[in-house]
Design a protein around this motif. Sequence first.
Motif, PDB file in Angstrom:
ATOM      1  N   ALA A  28       0.840  -1.205   0.000  1.00  0.00           N
ATOM      2  CA  ALA A  28       0.000   0.000   0.000  1.00  0.00           C
ATOM      3  C   ALA A  28       0.873   1.252   0.000  1.00  0.00           C
ATOM      4  O   ALA A  28       1.986   1.255   0.540  1.00  0.00           O
ATOM      5  N   GLY A  29       0.370   2.303  -0.640  1.00  0.00           N
ATOM      6  CA  GLY A  29       1.085   3.574  -0.638  1.00  0.00           C
ATOM      7  C   GLY A  29       0.884   4.310   0.679  1.00  0.00           C
ATOM      8  O   GLY A  29       0.094   3.892   1.536  1.00  0.00           O
ATOM      9  N   ARG A  30       1.613   5.404   0.838  1.00  0.00           N
ATOM     10  CA  ARG A  30       1.460   6.233   2.042  1.00  0.00           C
ATOM     11  C   ARG A  30       0.223   7.107   1.883  1.00  0.00           C
ATOM     12  O   ARG A  30       0.113   7.868   0.921  1.00  0.00           O
ATOM     13  N   GLN A  31      -0.698   6.960   2.800  1.00  0.00           N
ATOM     14  CA  GLN A  31      -1.958   7.702   2.701  1.00  0.00           C
ATOM     15  C   GLN A  31      -1.743   9.199   2.931  1.00  0.00           C
ATOM     16  O   GLN A  31      -1.202   9.610   3.951  1.00  0.00           O
ATOM     17  N   VAL A  32      -2.141   9.993   1.940  1.00  0.00           N
ATOM     18  CA  VAL A  32      -2.088  11.448   2.062  1.00  0.00           C
ATOM     19  C   VAL A  32      -3.383  11.958   2.674  1.00  0.00           C
ATOM     20  O   VAL A  32      -3.397  12.836   3.536  1.00  0.00           O
ATOM     21  N   ASN A  33      -4.493  11.383   2.212  1.00  0.00           N
ATOM     22  CA  ASN A  33      -5.803  11.655   2.799  1.00  0.00           C
ATOM     23  C   ASN A  33      -6.674  10.429   2.562  1.00  0.00           C
ATOM     24  O   ASN A  33      -6.160   9.376   2.158  1.00  0.00           O
ATOM     25  N   THR A  34      -7.931  10.538   2.783  1.00  0.00           N
ATOM     26  CA  THR A  34      -8.804   9.359   2.694  1.00  0.00           C
ATOM     27  C   THR A  34      -8.913   8.789   1.286  1.00  0.00           C
ATOM     28  O   THR A  34      -9.270   7.626   1.114  1.00  0.00           O
ATOM     29  N   THR A  35      -8.628   9.587   0.283  1.00  0.00           N
ATOM     30  CA  THR A  35      -8.800   9.114  -1.100  1.00  0.00           C
ATOM     31  C   THR A  35      -7.498   9.077  -1.900  1.00  0.00           C
ATOM     32  O   THR A  35      -7.496   8.630  -3.043  1.00  0.00           O
TER      33      THR A  35
END
Length: 214
Positions: A28-35
């Motif tokens: 998984a990538g690093r979450q920047v925001n919910t989307t």
Amino acid sequence: MRLAELSRRSGVSTATIKYYLREGLLPAGRQVNTTTAEYDEEHLRRLRLVRAMIQVGRLPVATVREVLGHVDDDSLGRTIRLGAALWALPQVPEPDEDDEYVQAAHREVGELLQALGWTNAKALTTISPAYRSLVVGVAAFRRLGYDWGAELLAPYARLMHQAAVLDLDFVETHPSEAEKAETAVLGAILNEPVLRALHRLAQEEESARRYGFE
């Protein structure tokens, strides 16, 4: 980089990348925001490996997941890590141990390993898919009346050892253990067809040198 850039740089559609993410083939990538998530060069490298395994190697997703599980297993030493990843790739069927040609092939391959001094390879004979593949191949030759024993195989084995040295020299140019394992897997999928093609080209070249084109 965002998903769109990862897609552009890899040549893999965003839909396929999302599928790989769902299947656990891509971290998984690093979450920047919910989307939105961000991805890095490690994701790009892994994506290229997954693509090669599926498109070139024709491996099913389940097999790819198993191979990558070994690649990412930090609890394993380097030899076991590389071996486990490579052994998870598709292999030849198990030899029929009751077949007299298989039994003879076991003896021939054992003599070969002894003559070469490959004690580590000999220790792995009960679990190594490569050993079983060699036994199956030698048995097939013997079944057809060709005596491909230890004496004839030894020069080929020494050439393959030189190739293995080159392989691992290249693997060691990569910094992390995961990258080393990835490179070994990629080599098994991509390099083996290249070596097979070089072998055939060398045969054509040597035939022309010896016999001409008449």
